[in-house]
Design an enzyme around this catalytic site. Structure first.
Site, PDB file in Angstrom:
ATOM      1  N   GLY A  74       3.629  -7.981 -39.225  1.00 13.20           N
ATOM      2  CA  GLY A  74       3.225  -9.234 -39.870  1.00 13.20           C
ATOM      3  C   GLY A  74       1.864  -9.715 -39.412  1.00 13.20           C
ATOM      4  O   GLY A  74       1.045 -10.177 -40.227  1.00 13.20           O
ATOM      5  N   THR A  75       1.593  -9.594 -38.124  1.00  7.90           N
ATOM      6  CA  THR A  75       0.319 -10.098 -37.589  1.00  7.90           C
ATOM      7  C   THR A  75      -0.851  -9.348 -38.243  1.00  7.90           C
ATOM      8  O   THR A  75      -1.830  -9.968 -38.670  1.00  7.90           O
ATOM      9  CB  THR A  75       0.281  -9.923 -36.052  1.00  7.90           C
ATOM     10  OG1 THR A  75       1.361 -10.690 -35.511  1.00  7.90           O
ATOM     11  CG2 THR A  75      -1.026 -10.388 -35.461  1.00  7.90           C
ATOM     12  N   ASN A 150       8.800 -20.224 -40.122  1.00 13.87           N
ATOM     13  CA  ASN A 150       9.592 -19.616 -39.054  1.00 13.87           C
ATOM     14  C   ASN A 150      10.235 -20.629 -38.119  1.00 13.87           C
ATOM     15  O   ASN A 150      11.245 -20.349 -37.500  1.00 13.87           O
ATOM     16  CB  ASN A 150       8.711 -18.648 -38.240  1.00 13.87           C
ATOM     17  CG  ASN A 150       7.380 -19.241 -37.856  1.00 13.87           C
ATOM     18  OD1 ASN A 150       6.652 -19.765 -38.706  1.00 13.87           O
ATOM     19  ND2 ASN A 150       7.032 -19.175 -36.595  1.00 13.87           N
ATOM     20  N   GLN A 178       9.189 -14.179 -42.862  1.00 12.93           N
ATOM     21  CA  GLN A 178      10.553 -14.689 -42.631  1.00 12.93           C
ATOM     22  C   GLN A 178      11.418 -14.612 -43.881  1.00 12.93           C
ATOM     23  O   GLN A 178      12.628 -14.858 -43.822  1.00 12.93           O
ATOM     24  CB  GLN A 178      10.495 -16.148 -42.144  1.00 12.93           C
ATOM     25  CG  GLN A 178       9.891 -16.313 -40.765  1.00 12.93           C
ATOM     26  CD  GLN A 178      10.787 -15.782 -39.643  1.00 12.93           C
ATOM     27  OE1 GLN A 178      11.996 -15.604 -39.803  1.00 12.93           O
ATOM     28  NE2 GLN A 178      10.194 -15.521 -38.488  1.00 12.93           N
ATOM     29  N   SER A 198       7.151  -7.960 -42.429  1.00 12.70           N
ATOM     30  CA  SER A 198       7.312  -7.280 -41.151  1.00 12.70           C
ATOM     31  C   SER A 198       8.739  -6.754 -41.021  1.00 12.70           C
ATOM     32  O   SER A 198       9.699  -7.508 -41.188  1.00 12.70           O
ATOM     33  CB  SER A 198       7.013  -8.278 -40.029  1.00 12.70           C
ATOM     34  OG  SER A 198       7.248  -7.693 -38.784  1.00 12.70           O
ATOM     35  N   HIS A 200      10.684  -5.770 -38.513  1.00 15.67           N
ATOM     36  CA  HIS A 200      11.655  -6.152 -37.472  1.00 15.67           C
ATOM     37  C   HIS A 200      12.330  -7.497 -37.762  1.00 15.67           C
ATOM     38  O   HIS A 200      13.237  -7.908 -37.052  1.00 15.67           O
ATOM     39  CB  HIS A 200      11.015  -6.124 -36.077  1.00 15.67           C
ATOM     40  CG  HIS A 200      10.089  -7.252 -35.756  1.00 15.67           C
ATOM     41  ND1 HIS A 200      10.452  -8.306 -34.945  1.00 15.67           N
ATOM     42  CD2 HIS A 200       8.802  -7.497 -36.119  1.00 15.67           C
ATOM     43  CE1 HIS A 200       9.430  -9.138 -34.801  1.00 15.67           C
ATOM     44  NE2 HIS A 200       8.419  -8.670 -35.508  1.00 15.67           N
ATOM     45  N   THR A 236      -3.193   7.716 -38.728  1.00 18.54           N
ATOM     46  CA  THR A 236      -2.006   8.504 -39.084  1.00 18.54           C
ATOM     47  C   THR A 236      -0.789   7.588 -39.164  1.00 18.54           C
ATOM     48  O   THR A 236      -0.553   6.776 -38.273  1.00 18.54           O
ATOM     49  CB  THR A 236      -1.783   9.617 -38.030  1.00 18.54           C
ATOM     50  OG1 THR A 236      -2.971  10.417 -38.003  1.00 18.54           O
ATOM     51  CG2 THR A 236      -0.588  10.481 -38.376  1.00 18.54           C
ATOM     52  N   CYS A 324       6.854 -16.711 -30.590  1.00 15.06           N
ATOM     53  CA  CYS A 324       5.508 -16.497 -30.080  1.00 15.06           C
ATOM     54  C   CYS A 324       5.045 -17.687 -29.254  1.00 15.06           C
ATOM     55  O   CYS A 324       4.070 -17.605 -28.536  1.00 15.06           O
ATOM     56  CB  CYS A 324       4.558 -16.243 -31.237  1.00 15.06           C
ATOM     57  SG  CYS A 324       5.285 -16.554 -32.810  1.00 15.06           S
TER      58      CYS A 324
HETATM   59  N1  PLP Z   1       4.357 -14.587 -39.659  1.00 13.08           N
HETATM   60  C1  PLP Z   1       5.510 -15.223 -39.415  1.00 13.08           C
HETATM   61  C2  PLP Z   1       5.943 -16.342 -40.310  1.00 13.08           C
HETATM   62  C3  PLP Z   1       6.301 -14.857 -38.316  1.00 13.08           C
HETATM   63  O1  PLP Z   1       7.436 -15.507 -38.080  1.00 13.08           O
HETATM   64  C4  PLP Z   1       5.852 -13.800 -37.481  1.00 13.08           C
HETATM   65  C5  PLP Z   1       6.623 -13.416 -36.286  1.00 13.08           C
HETATM   66  O2  PLP Z   1       7.327 -14.208 -35.691  1.00 13.08           O
HETATM   67  C6  PLP Z   1       4.649 -13.148 -37.806  1.00 13.08           C
HETATM   68  C7  PLP Z   1       3.934 -13.569 -38.897  1.00 13.08           C
HETATM   69  C8  PLP Z   1       4.144 -12.006 -36.990  1.00 13.08           C
HETATM   70  O3  PLP Z   1       4.869 -10.833 -37.298  1.00 13.08           O
HETATM   71  P1  PLP Z   1       4.893  -9.566 -36.305  1.00 13.08           P
HETATM   72  O4  PLP Z   1       5.792  -9.931 -35.170  1.00 13.08           O
HETATM   73  O5  PLP Z   1       5.448  -8.454 -37.126  1.00 13.08           O
HETATM   74  O6  PLP Z   1       3.494  -9.310 -35.889  1.00 13.08           O
END
Ligand code: PLP
Length: 383
Positions: A74-75, A150, A178, A198, A200, A236, A324
């Site tokens: 996600g990041t 989130n 989310q 994302s 996970h 890759t 986070c």
């Molecule tokens: N965006 C949202 C709304 C999230 O909740 C998160 C992770 O908590 C992220 C982005 C970041 O995702 P990743 O952990 O896959 O980098």
């Protein structure tokens, strides 16, 4: 007495890897290790797995396979969407975005000559149309508003916001990290140009995600190097993780209705216990438009952080806010943005239930919260 197994109720932070995803990944972690870019027959299965995974993911969100770009999560997807618009003009976002968007935006400020505008939200966390209208101008190239928050679980009216942005010629990105795998997500119905996800967060592996980018949207390349991901994101591919992500997403979409019904039952059960025994407790976020299984609870006069640790000692994992932010004890920007009084903000915990939770577990969590609030001594009461 037998020890109770640990109860994991922090599914917004991360989720258990689905056994089906593990099984699908295994061949690519062992015998099928070919590089999908290689031309010989040994790599054929890796190449096919990559193409199949792209098609599955595209189908799950109503996109075409060529519109799906694999990323590290996600990041990265958020960073790519935001930074990939720097040459085209200003980028604006909502005040309650994840740090992956907010901090990418701060990086863009340098290029935008002045901070990008942050859109305000109401008490439910819904982005203000007025604030968007006021911020839009021909200089705005991209608007970014998350599909679901989130911390408080609110689902944003993305379609309407995207339409407004398009009226001004701006593209629209949504951080759907989310939401994907938890609520129906269709890029056409949402009317978005870019979407981040994302794995996970939906029972796939960590360190893998994707960015949807609509055809003909002027997104800049993110990583220079080889020709992977149509020359837009070199490197890759992590074939096993990509296969795990596609399997987990297919599974989440297939069982979504069933899981949502169970989560509604569990959430209702939790609310009933809490409201009966702690009537002063407040449930944050939009009461109607919210993620299934997402509970943001504020109890005046307690410390959310202390409660989180007490629950941990009882074998329960919940969060005080966003994962986070878990190392920070300051009040989150999201709770500030919804103007939650400090006394409530300090007493906030987030319980996010998932496909593997049970009603019994939820009752146990609620009972332990009630016990804590009943037994809390004067010394623990915040001023
Ligand atoms: N965006 C949202 C709304 C999230 O909740 C998160 C992770 O908590 C992220 C982005 C970041 O995702 P990743 O952990 O896959 O980098």
């Amino acid at each position: 007495m037998k020890n109770r197994p640990y109860i994991y109720a922090d599914n917004a932070a991360t989720t258990k890897l689905a056994p089906e995803a593990v099984e699908a990944m295994m061949p690519f972690l062992s015998d099928e290790y070919g590089n999908p870019s290689s031309l010989y027959s040994f790599s054929r299965s890796a190449k096919k797995a990559l193409a199949d995974a792209r098609s599955v993911i595209a189908e799950c969100i109503g996109a075409s396979p060529e519109e799906i770009f694999f990323t590290s999560g996600g990041t990265e997807s958020d960073n790519w969407a935001i930074k990939g618009f720097i040459p085209h003009g200003k980028v604006i976002a909502s005040r309650i975005e994840h740090h992956a968007v907010i901090n990418a935006l701060a990086y863009c400020d340098h290029f935008q000559r002045g901070p990008g505008k942050l859109l305000s939200v109401d008490k439910r966390g819904i982005v203000s149309f007025k604030s968007l209208e006021n911020a839009l101008s021909p200089r705005v190239a991209l608007v970014s508003v998350m599909l679901a928050n989130n911390e408080i679980g609110t689902i944003e009216p993305i379609r309407e916001l995207a339409e407004k942005a398009h009226e001004y010629g701006a593209a629209f990105h949504t951080d759907a990290v989310q939401a994907v795998g938890h609520i129906p997500v269709n890029v056409g119905a949402l009317g978005v140009d870019l979407l981040s996800a994302s794995a996970h967060k939906f029972h796939g592996p960590k360190g893998i995600g994707f960015l949807y980018c609509k055809k003909k949207v002027a997104l800049e390349r993110f990583l220079d190097g080889g020709q992977q991901e149509a020359g837009m994101r070199a490197g890759t591919e992590n074939v096993a993780a990509i296969v795990g992500m596609a399997t987990a997403l297919r599974l989440s979409c297939d069982r979504m209705n069933k899981v949502t019904a169970r989560l509604s039952e569990m959430t209702a059960c939790f609310r009933k216990i809490i409201t009966a025994d702690i009537p002063e407790a407040v449930f944050n976020g939009d009461p109607e438009h919210r993620l299934p299984g997402h509970i943001s609870l504020s109890i005046p006069g307690i410390s959310g952080e202390a409660l989180m640790h007490v629950l941990d000692l009882k074998g329960i994992a919940v969060s005080t806010g966003a994962a986070c932010d878990s190392r920070s004890t300051k009040i989150s920007d999201v709770l500030k943005a919804i103007r939650l009084p400090v006394k409530l903000a300090k007493g906030t915990i987030r319980i996010t239930l998932g496909a593997y939770n049970t009603v019994d577990q939820v009752k146990y969590i609620a009972d332990k919260i009630v016990d804590y609030c009943k037994t809390i001594g004067e010394s623990n009461v915040l001023p």
